[in-house]
Enzyme design. Sequence first.
Site, PDB file in Angstrom:
ATOM      1  N   LYS A 115      23.359  68.186  38.290  1.00 65.10           N
ATOM      2  CA  LYS A 115      22.834  69.360  37.586  1.00 65.10           C
ATOM      3  C   LYS A 115      21.423  69.118  37.090  1.00 65.10           C
ATOM      4  CE  LYS A 115      26.905  71.990  36.447  1.00 65.10           C
ATOM      5  NZ  LYS A 115      27.691  72.698  35.437  1.00 65.10           N
ATOM      6  N   LYS A 152      30.705  70.683  48.456  1.00 63.39           N
ATOM      7  CA  LYS A 152      31.715  71.470  47.729  1.00 63.39           C
ATOM      8  C   LYS A 152      31.339  72.961  47.720  1.00 63.39           C
ATOM      9  CE  LYS A 152      31.683  71.828  43.208  1.00 63.39           C
ATOM     10  NZ  LYS A 152      31.781  71.721  41.750  1.00 63.39           N
ATOM     11  N   LYS A 204      30.331  77.984  42.798  1.00 58.14           N
ATOM     12  CA  LYS A 204      29.993  79.337  42.353  1.00 58.14           C
ATOM     13  C   LYS A 204      28.497  79.507  42.142  1.00 58.14           C
ATOM     14  CE  LYS A 204      32.641  78.752  38.011  1.00 58.14           C
ATOM     15  NZ  LYS A 204      32.297  77.506  37.346  1.00 58.14           N
TER      16      LYS A 204
HETATM   17  P1  TYM Z   1      34.244  74.626  36.785  1.00 57.82           P
HETATM   18  O1  TYM Z   1      34.083  75.875  35.995  1.00 57.82           O
HETATM   19  O2  TYM Z   1      33.087  74.130  37.560  1.00 57.82           O
HETATM   20  O3  TYM Z   1      35.443  74.791  37.799  1.00 57.82           O
HETATM   21  C1  TYM Z   1      36.720  75.228  37.360  1.00 57.82           C
HETATM   22  C2  TYM Z   1      37.798  74.470  38.102  1.00 57.82           C
HETATM   23  O4  TYM Z   1      37.690  74.704  39.510  1.00 57.82           O
HETATM   24  C3  TYM Z   1      37.669  73.455  40.202  1.00 57.82           C
HETATM   25  N1  TYM Z   1      36.818  73.620  41.386  1.00 57.82           N
HETATM   26  C4  TYM Z   1      37.193  73.322  42.628  1.00 57.82           C
HETATM   27  N2  TYM Z   1      38.346  72.814  43.123  1.00 57.82           N
HETATM   28  C5  TYM Z   1      38.420  72.640  44.456  1.00 57.82           C
HETATM   29  N3  TYM Z   1      37.403  72.944  45.309  1.00 57.82           N
HETATM   30  C6  TYM Z   1      36.231  73.454  44.859  1.00 57.82           C
HETATM   31  N4  TYM Z   1      35.252  73.762  45.695  1.00 57.82           N
HETATM   32  C7  TYM Z   1      36.103  73.661  43.460  1.00 57.82           C
HETATM   33  N5  TYM Z   1      35.094  74.146  42.682  1.00 57.82           N
HETATM   34  C8  TYM Z   1      35.556  74.096  41.417  1.00 57.82           C
HETATM   35  C9  TYM Z   1      37.067  72.472  39.213  1.00 57.82           C
HETATM   36  O5  TYM Z   1      37.405  71.143  39.542  1.00 57.82           O
HETATM   37  C10 TYM Z   1      37.707  72.936  37.925  1.00 57.82           C
HETATM   38  O6  TYM Z   1      39.008  72.417  37.801  1.00 57.82           O
HETATM   39  N6  TYM Z   1      33.991  70.955  33.409  1.00 57.82           N
HETATM   40  C11 TYM Z   1      34.849  71.962  33.985  1.00 57.82           C
HETATM   41  C12 TYM Z   1      35.376  72.951  32.946  1.00 57.82           C
HETATM   42  C13 TYM Z   1      36.052  72.310  31.780  1.00 57.82           C
HETATM   43  C14 TYM Z   1      37.331  71.713  31.772  1.00 57.82           C
HETATM   44  C15 TYM Z   1      37.558  71.288  30.432  1.00 57.82           C
HETATM   45  C16 TYM Z   1      38.288  71.497  32.760  1.00 57.82           C
HETATM   46  C17 TYM Z   1      35.559  72.248  30.520  1.00 57.82           C
HETATM   47  N7  TYM Z   1      36.459  71.629  29.712  1.00 57.82           N
HETATM   48  C18 TYM Z   1      38.722  70.636  30.057  1.00 57.82           C
HETATM   49  C19 TYM Z   1      39.471  70.846  32.376  1.00 57.82           C
HETATM   50  C20 TYM Z   1      39.673  70.408  31.053  1.00 57.82           C
HETATM   51  C21 TYM Z   1      34.061  72.727  35.030  1.00 57.82           C
HETATM   52  O7  TYM Z   1      32.862  72.704  35.056  1.00 57.82           O
HETATM   53  O8  TYM Z   1      34.832  73.469  35.856  1.00 57.82           O
END
Ligand code: TYM
Length: 331
Positions: free
Chosen positions: A115, A197, A200
């Site tokens: 990032k 990956k 979004k």
């Molecule tokens: P975020 O918002 O980027 O993504 C949300 C969830 O989607 C999963 N994910 C994917 N899984 C498989 N293939 C992909 N291409 C893909 N893109 C995204 C992510 O692994 C995630 O599970 N840091 C986290 C948010 C967060 C969080 C937490 C998660 C904040 N606090 C506490 C668990 C526990 C994040 O940026 O997810």
Amino acid sequence: MLNDQKIVFSGVQPSGNLTIGNYLGAIKNFTRFSEEYKTFYCVVDLHAITVRQVPAELRRRTYETLALYMAAGLDPKKNTLFVQSHVPAHAELGWILDCYTMFGELSRMTQFKDKSAKNAQNINAGLFTYPSLMAADILLYQTDVVPVGIDQKQHIELARDVALRFNQVYGDTFTVPEGFIPTDTMKIMSLAEPTLKMSKSDENANAVVYILDRKDDIMRKFKRAVTDSDSVVRYAEGKDGINNLMNIYRAFTGKSYEEIEREFDGKGYGDFKMAVGEACADGLAGVQAEYDRLIADKAFLEATMKAGADEAAYYARKTLSKVRRKVGFVN
Ligand code: TYM
């Protein structure tokens, strides 16, 4: 909650339109835990502002993410659904855990490195300490299990290390959490560059299938998906594009790799891509219909997030007061 009931926590950032990576890698798996676990699913708006957001869009996406949680099958009566900034204990424990997280640990986080490379003009302190806030999210609820995609594994390991460190200094305070990362959906890849990956924040909309994409768009995107010069539908090393499509097809149909290989034996990639598109559109149709219904009912979404925050705050307070006492704050 019952005394021996296991606890699940996870979160999604309202930082862009959610993709089938978010759905298959995370949200769809959340529903597995609703019956037997005490579950907390959070829309993590505090995390989202580590990257600049347009305020009106952040607000809109917060509602949308909550509606998608429910549309994907999370019943607010069985799951605590809430918005992170509505429970200030997250920010408070986040600060405390910053003081138990090492500079060296945070410097090694690959998400921070990625990032900061993408946002070179805004490498802010929040982006750097993001993982200690995420540790706070998880540890506040004495979480046992965290369903996520593989990209979050390093952050969960850090949360475990911070929990162990704190417990070592102050005695048992936090449950040490485990990730729940099913292999076939842990990393859904970009359709345009299948070694990366699906994200979004990708600027190429053809690389990404959004949960709310309508059928025509879904079919067009899969039709254009990058594959390889071979023509056999087979799961194998080096066939990143096909492997990714097989994983998506598997997730939507429940078929095994062998069944898929047999189904497309003697057929070309064109037929396979169309079948993946159909399965994806069919798999999302129910979620989309439910979403359309929910997003129109703002009052219900607001009542849900309010009830969720009240419930979450009750559990968060218990952990936070224990932590405050242990570190020596006056109550
Ligand atoms: P975020 O918002 O980027 O993504 C949300 C969830 O989607 C999963 N994910 C994917 N899984 C498989 N293939 C992909 N291409 C893909 N893109 C995204 C992510 O692994 C995630 O599970 N840091 C986290 C948010 C967060 C969080 C937490 C998660 C904040 N606090 C506490 C668990 C526990 C994040 O940026 O997810």
